[in-house]
Write an enzyme that holds these catalytic residues in place. Sequence first.
Site, PDB file in Angstrom:
ATOM      1  CG  ASP A 218      -1.374  -1.110   1.713  1.00 18.86           C
ATOM      2  OD1 ASP A 218      -1.542  -2.142   0.860  1.00 18.86           O
ATOM      3  OD2 ASP A 218      -1.946  -1.344   2.672  1.00 18.86           O
TER       4      ASP A 218
ATOM      5  CD  GLN B 214       2.050  -1.172   5.191  1.00 16.65           C
ATOM      6  OE1 GLN B 214       2.047  -2.142   5.912  1.00 16.65           O
ATOM      7  NE2 GLN B 214       2.401  -0.151   5.902  1.00 16.65           N
TER       8      GLN B 214
ATOM      9  NE  ARG C 215      -6.076  -4.993   8.170  1.00 21.87           N
ATOM     10  CZ  ARG C 215      -6.901  -5.828   8.226  1.00 21.87           C
ATOM     11  NH1 ARG C 215      -6.935  -6.287   9.505  1.00 21.87           N
ATOM     12  NH2 ARG C 215      -7.161  -6.522   7.312  1.00 21.87           N
ATOM     13  CG  ASP C 216      -5.451  -0.266   7.028  1.00 23.30           C
ATOM     14  OD1 ASP C 216      -4.246  -0.602   7.535  1.00 23.30           O
ATOM     15  OD2 ASP C 216      -5.926  -1.192   6.247  1.00 23.30           O
TER      16      ASP C 216
HETATM   17  N1  DQQ Z   1      -2.045  -3.764   3.954  1.00 20.02           N
HETATM   18  C1  DQQ Z   1      -3.384  -3.927   4.078  1.00 20.02           C
HETATM   19  C2  DQQ Z   1      -3.828  -2.940   5.347  1.00 20.02           C
HETATM   20  C3  DQQ Z   1      -2.822  -3.252   6.193  1.00 20.02           C
HETATM   21  C4  DQQ Z   1      -1.445  -3.275   5.307  1.00 20.02           C
HETATM   22  C5  DQQ Z   1      -4.139  -3.819   2.800  1.00 20.02           C
HETATM   23  C6  DQQ Z   1      -0.458  -4.607   5.837  1.00 20.02           C
HETATM   24  O1  DQQ Z   1      -4.951  -3.388   5.518  1.00 20.02           O
HETATM   25  O2  DQQ Z   1      -2.723  -2.179   6.835  1.00 20.02           O
HETATM   26  O3  DQQ Z   1      -3.332  -4.140   1.685  1.00 20.02           O
HETATM   27  O4  DQQ Z   1       0.548  -4.327   4.850  1.00 20.02           O
END
Ligand code: DQQ
Length: 482
Positions: free
Chosen positions: A36, A52, A151-152
């Site tokens: 991401d 990420q 999350r996120d």
């Molecule tokens: N990637 C997901 C997210 C998380 C991240 C989405 C982890 O939900 O935070 O691709 O690498």
Amino acid sequence: MFTGSGADYIGLRQRLSTDPHRPLYHFLPPANWMNDPNGLCHHDGVYHLFYQHNPLAAVWGNMTWGHSVSPDLVHWSDLPPALQPNEDYDRGGVFSGCLVNDHGMAAVLYTGVQPEVQCLATSRDLIQFRKYAGNPVIAGPPPGLNVTGFRDPFVWRQDDTWRMVVGSGLQGVGGAILLYESKDLKHWEYIGVPFIDKSGETGEMWECPNLFQLGDQWVLIVSTLGRAIYFVGDFHDGRFQPKNRGEVDPGGVFYAPQTFLDESGRRIILGWLPERRNTAAEYGWQGVMSLPRLVGLGHDGELTFVPVPEVETLRKQRYKYASRTVATGTEWLVPEPSGDGMEIAAKVEPGRVGRCSLILRSRTGEEETVVFYDRDQGILGLDLNRASLDTAAVGGCVTVPLVLEPSETLELRVFLDRSIIEVFANRRVCLTGRIYPCAHDGLSVVISSRDGDCAVKALDIWTMQAIWPEGHAESAIHCSES
Ligand code: DQQ
């Protein structure tokens, strides 16, 4: 396995550049895994892209925030990783999040794992980040909710209050976002669940939410089941009410996008384009970013996507063709250029019936990547079923509805960048795919027509400048045995 960061690590770009499927003008890290986009922002004229990243291997893991900067959204410079998984609350990974400007201080809100908690890190120079000593700032999901994940965080400032939505879902009910408010980014109050989709169509866990105003509408984008879905509607009193929904890029390889406002007020989106070959980890890298796209609102309340104009600065040599008709059942082999890195802009009047196609990366009878417009069905398509002889490569045919008005011309912009093909049509829809042709020599552009003539009104093709060091591609094509 590659380890570390710094000059040696960045020098891996040079080494991996011999892989003919590494893109020439799309963003990807020097090596290893990326997913991401995170923390997108524009500060003092510099665009920051965090992502990420697994700095240790070409598979998901060790989630770290990689960092790169750009003056123009197309040329990128690698910086050392910004956030690493080294605290009790994020040892399982520094997951996705966002960056906001808190009175001149950059503040990152991200998910620390395991379990999933929301954390704060700050920076004055946008290079060195300090994690807040009071982390986590939200220690877990609200009690009493049977959530599928937490999350996120996506944060914005509204009426002197910081607001955050967190991706979540309710077991057996559907995907959802959770809303929080804060005055200082450290103390957060849970407000409620602005929206749950009980339709059964968008899964039970929403990742990477984005909630923002666009004109007089509010837009929610979430990622779920491998797709980025948007809703357009109203957001007030802590409730989001959708009026319209759609998919950001129905190509099936556009995930976890993040949007941000740049210093000129443009809403820009970037998405992660995962690999589509089962052997991808063997090549030392995985995952690329889409071209940055401008987000707009269409006439019928749908979202529209076009590449940012800065992408045009990558154009090198232009090849221009006058109008001509491609009669039904025939093909036009465009004399030049040929290549695996091009932008193609075509204005086409499809016949009243039938299908016209743009054929790329083709070796007759063996491999071909086909972009098509089908007038009868009112669809734009990307047919990758014969894109590669490599049995490890995933094919498939994806389509998006595109109904042209009787007087409307099909306006295609196609970006071919080795293993990436991004297609934009009529300043409203897009379709992205990943391709891994085995043939070195299938590099020409062909236009074909079926069940009706098609009139090519204008055709421009540009070769594109590489933003990365170019290698000697010839030696590195590998295809799995069939
Ligand atoms: N990637 C997901 C997210 C998380 C991240 C989405 C982890 O939900 O935070 O691709 O690498």
